[in-house]
Design an enzyme around this catalytic site. Structure first.
Site, PDB file in Angstrom:
ATOM      1  N   CYS A  28       0.463   3.693   2.757  1.00  0.00           N
ATOM      2  CA  CYS A  28       0.950   3.346   4.125  1.00  0.00           C
ATOM      3  C   CYS A  28       2.534   3.463   4.154  1.00  0.00           C
ATOM      4  O   CYS A  28       3.027   3.388   5.527  1.00  0.00           O
ATOM      5  CB  CYS A  28       0.376   1.818   3.874  1.00  0.00           C
ATOM      6  SG  CYS A  28      -1.021   1.436   3.907  1.00  0.00           S
ATOM      7  N   CYS A  56       0.740  -1.208   0.263  1.00  0.00           N
ATOM      8  CA  CYS A  56      -0.138  -0.275  -0.425  1.00  0.00           C
ATOM      9  C   CYS A  56       1.109   1.274   0.062  1.00  0.00           C
ATOM     10  O   CYS A  56       1.504   1.623   0.445  1.00  0.00           O
ATOM     11  CB  CYS A  56      -1.251   0.601   0.941  1.00  0.00           C
ATOM     12  SG  CYS A  56      -1.343   1.910   1.543  1.00  0.00           S
TER      13      CYS A  56
END
Length: 151
Positions: free
Chosen positions: A73, A70
């Site tokens: 992230c 991600c």
């Protein structure tokens, strides 16, 4: 639950619960069992097996649900790391890899990542999603904290 003059703090190394006097919390302290520091000013990676013990302690958990693939992230990771230096010992920052810990992700109904959830004594008290700058993360966390934990 701890009495009003002490808090139950779970060791990030051996998962033993320690009673820490409220007035000594800012000093951090060491675990009575393994003698490692109770706080290290960095996020703690938690598995489902360790989660319940830490979530039941008196120190609120700020959980970052994330995954290695991600992009947001990965952008959030250094912000979260820096926030730990400012929020501990009032809050323990933890990371949960949603790919490795699918049971926890399902339990918290994680539908997008990064998702940040604040848990106190086992109960969710706040939630937000998406990457954010450190100042926004600190402000959101401090506003969401229970009055005693924010002190």
């Amino acid at each position: 639950m701890a009495d009003s003059s002490s808090l139950h703090v779970v060791c990030p190394h051996c998962d033993r619960t320690n009673r820490v006097p409220v007035e000594k919390l800012s000093a951090g302290g060491r675990c009575g069992a393994c003698h490692e520091p109770l706080f290290e000013s960095r996020p703690l990676a938690l598995t489902e097996a360790r989660f319940a013990k830490h979530a039941a302690g008196d120190i609120p958990l700020l959980i970052d649900f994330w995954a290695s693939w991600c992009g947001p992230c990965r952008m959030m990771a250094p912000v979260f790391e820096e926030a730990a230096k400012e929020l501990e010992p009032q809050v323990r920052l933890v990371k949960v890899d949603t790919d490795a810990e699918q049971g926890l992700a399902a339990r918290f109904r994680i539908q997008s990542i990064p998702s940040l959830i604040l848990v106190h004594r086992g109960k969710e008290i706040a939630r937000t999603t998406g990457a954010m700058p450190k100042t926004a993360l600190l402000d959101w966390t401090r506003r969401a904290l229970p009055a005693r934990a924010a002190a």
